[in-house]
Design a protein around this motif. Structure first.
Motif, PDB file in Angstrom:
ATOM      1  N   GLU A  28      66.255  31.760  53.348  1.00 45.64           N
ATOM      2  CA  GLU A  28      65.108  31.353  54.163  1.00 45.64           C
ATOM      3  C   GLU A  28      65.599  30.492  55.320  1.00 45.64           C
ATOM      4  O   GLU A  28      66.375  29.550  55.130  1.00 45.64           O
ATOM      5  N   PRO A  29      65.187  30.809  56.554  1.00 46.10           N
ATOM      6  CA  PRO A  29      65.605  29.977  57.689  1.00 46.10           C
ATOM      7  C   PRO A  29      64.795  28.683  57.737  1.00 46.10           C
ATOM      8  O   PRO A  29      63.834  28.508  56.976  1.00 46.10           O
ATOM      9  N   VAL A  30      65.217  27.812  58.623  1.00 41.99           N
ATOM     10  CA  VAL A  30      64.447  26.560  58.794  1.00 41.99           C
ATOM     11  C   VAL A  30      63.065  26.896  59.334  1.00 41.99           C
ATOM     12  O   VAL A  30      62.863  27.911  60.014  1.00 41.99           O
ATOM     13  N   ARG A  31      62.110  26.052  59.008  1.00 41.83           N
ATOM     14  CA  ARG A  31      60.758  26.245  59.505  1.00 41.83           C
ATOM     15  C   ARG A  31      60.471  25.218  60.599  1.00 41.83           C
ATOM     16  O   ARG A  31      60.900  24.065  60.531  1.00 41.83           O
ATOM     17  N   LEU A  32      59.760  25.665  61.571  1.00 45.38           N
ATOM     18  CA  LEU A  32      59.341  24.783  62.647  1.00 45.38           C
ATOM     19  C   LEU A  32      58.220  23.857  62.150  1.00 45.38           C
ATOM     20  O   LEU A  32      57.622  24.102  61.092  1.00 45.38           O
ATOM     21  N   PRO A  33      57.928  22.773  62.900  1.00 45.99           N
ATOM     22  CA  PRO A  33      56.849  21.871  62.478  1.00 45.99           C
ATOM     23  C   PRO A  33      55.522  22.591  62.252  1.00 45.99           C
ATOM     24  O   PRO A  33      54.711  22.152  61.429  1.00 45.99           O
ATOM     25  N   ASN A  34      55.286  23.692  62.943  1.00 51.42           N
ATOM     26  CA  ASN A  34      54.037  24.419  62.754  1.00 51.42           C
ATOM     27  C   ASN A  34      54.075  25.344  61.543  1.00 51.42           C
ATOM     28  O   ASN A  34      53.114  26.087  61.280  1.00 51.42           O
ATOM     29  N   GLY A  35      55.204  25.373  60.802  1.00 52.63           N
ATOM     30  CA  GLY A  35      55.292  26.169  59.581  1.00 52.63           C
ATOM     31  C   GLY A  35      55.917  27.533  59.750  1.00 52.63           C
ATOM     32  O   GLY A  35      56.199  28.222  58.756  1.00 52.63           O
ATOM     33  N   TYR A  36      56.134  27.965  60.977  1.00 56.63           N
ATOM     34  CA  TYR A  36      56.712  29.292  61.205  1.00 56.63           C
ATOM     35  C   TYR A  36      58.224  29.271  60.935  1.00 56.63           C
ATOM     36  O   TYR A  36      58.902  28.283  61.228  1.00 56.63           O
ATOM     37  N   ARG A  37      58.736  30.390  60.377  1.00 54.42           N
ATOM     38  CA  ARG A  37      60.177  30.525  60.208  1.00 54.42           C
ATOM     39  C   ARG A  37      60.815  30.713  61.579  1.00 54.42           C
ATOM     40  O   ARG A  37      60.270  31.392  62.445  1.00 54.42           O
TER      41      ARG A  37
END
Length: 275
Positions: A28-37
């Motif tokens: 799993e890649p890092v997620r942005l603050p908005n929750g998107y990968r």
């Protein structure tokens, strides 16, 4: 990149990528603050690698093992290997297109059997050796097309190399065409037709030792005493399966099969293909 963007870039579906996450093939890649990968180049390379390996027929468990071997390698090394994979694909496509062009031309000229396609080696022989107006020759082409499909590549090429020598001999090629014409004349004749024995003898005289070496011994030099053109001593029995050989003979009309059996008797000491 978001999941939809990377999916479009590597030619996969978002569902497939999520499945690879679930199986552990793609972390799993890092997620942005908005929750998107958020996907990057490394993930794109891994996904392209997965796609390439599955296209080659590997199962996902096998893909996991390959990816594990890739772990820890430098990005440049992974990119270089991916580029080599693509180069091999390009070469394979060019080779298939070249072969397809040859077969297409032969098909347009009516020189391919209905059950084609065949290897380039046999396609070349079709154009050079067999008369297009002979029913017996057409039947032989069908038999060779089957051999072409099931024979080990090395054995197949050894046989075709010998046949190319026949095709290069104008006199021998002309005699073969005459023999095919005589076989055609036996299509409605009984097995005891007086033309059978002379035709079997002529067939035996046309079979090169090189072809016998391939069919009887897998390609080893098993020349009979007396050498080429001399007396032919019985050779070891053909290593074609009896069932296949009998089916081959049953494909001929009775008199034609009798002529072929007489040829076999003269060349091998038996009237049947047997191990």
């Amino acid at each position: 990149m978001r999941i939809g963007e990377i999916a479009a870039a590597v030619g996969l579906t978002t569902r497939a990528i999520r499945h690879y996450h679930h199986l552990g093939l793609l972390p799993e890649p890092v997620r942005l603050p908005n929750g998107y990968r958020s996907y990057g180049l490394r993930e794109a390379i891994v996904l392209a690698r997965i796609r390439r390996l599955t296209e080659l027929g590997l199962g996902l468990d096998e893909v996991r093992d390959v990816l594990a071997d890739d772990a820890g390698r430098e990005l440049t090394e992974v990119l270089a290997e991916l580029d080599e994979d693509l180069a091999r694909q390009e070469a394979a496509v060019r080779e298939r297109r070249t072969r397809l062009a040859e077969l297409l031309q032969l098909s347009r000229e009516g020189l391919l059997p209905g059950d084609g396609p065949v290897s380039p080696g046999l396609a070349d022989l079709f154009a050079r050796l067999w008369p297009a107006d002979s029913a017996s020759a057409a039947k032989d082409l069908e038999h060779l097309a089957l051999f072409d499909a099931i024979a080990e590549p090395g054995l197949r090429e050894r046989l075709y190399a010998t046949l190319r020598e026949v095709a290069d001999d104008a006199g021998l090629s002309a005699r073969m065409r005459q023999v095919y014409a005589r076989l055609d004349e036996l299509a409605d004749a009984p097995a005891d037709d007086p033309r059978v024995v002379p035709l079997g003898e002529d067939l035996a005289g046309l079979v090169p030792d090189g072809i016998l070496a391939v069919l009887l011994g897998g390609g080893e030099d098993r020349e009979a005493p007396g050498g080429p053109g001399g007396g032919r001593a019985p050779r070891e029995r053909a290593r074609l399966g009896t069932a296949f050989g009998d089916a081959f003979l049953d494909d001929f009309a009775p008199a034609q099969a009798a002529a072929v059996r007489h040829m076999l008797k003269l060349l091998t000491g038996t009237t049947r293909w047997s191990p």
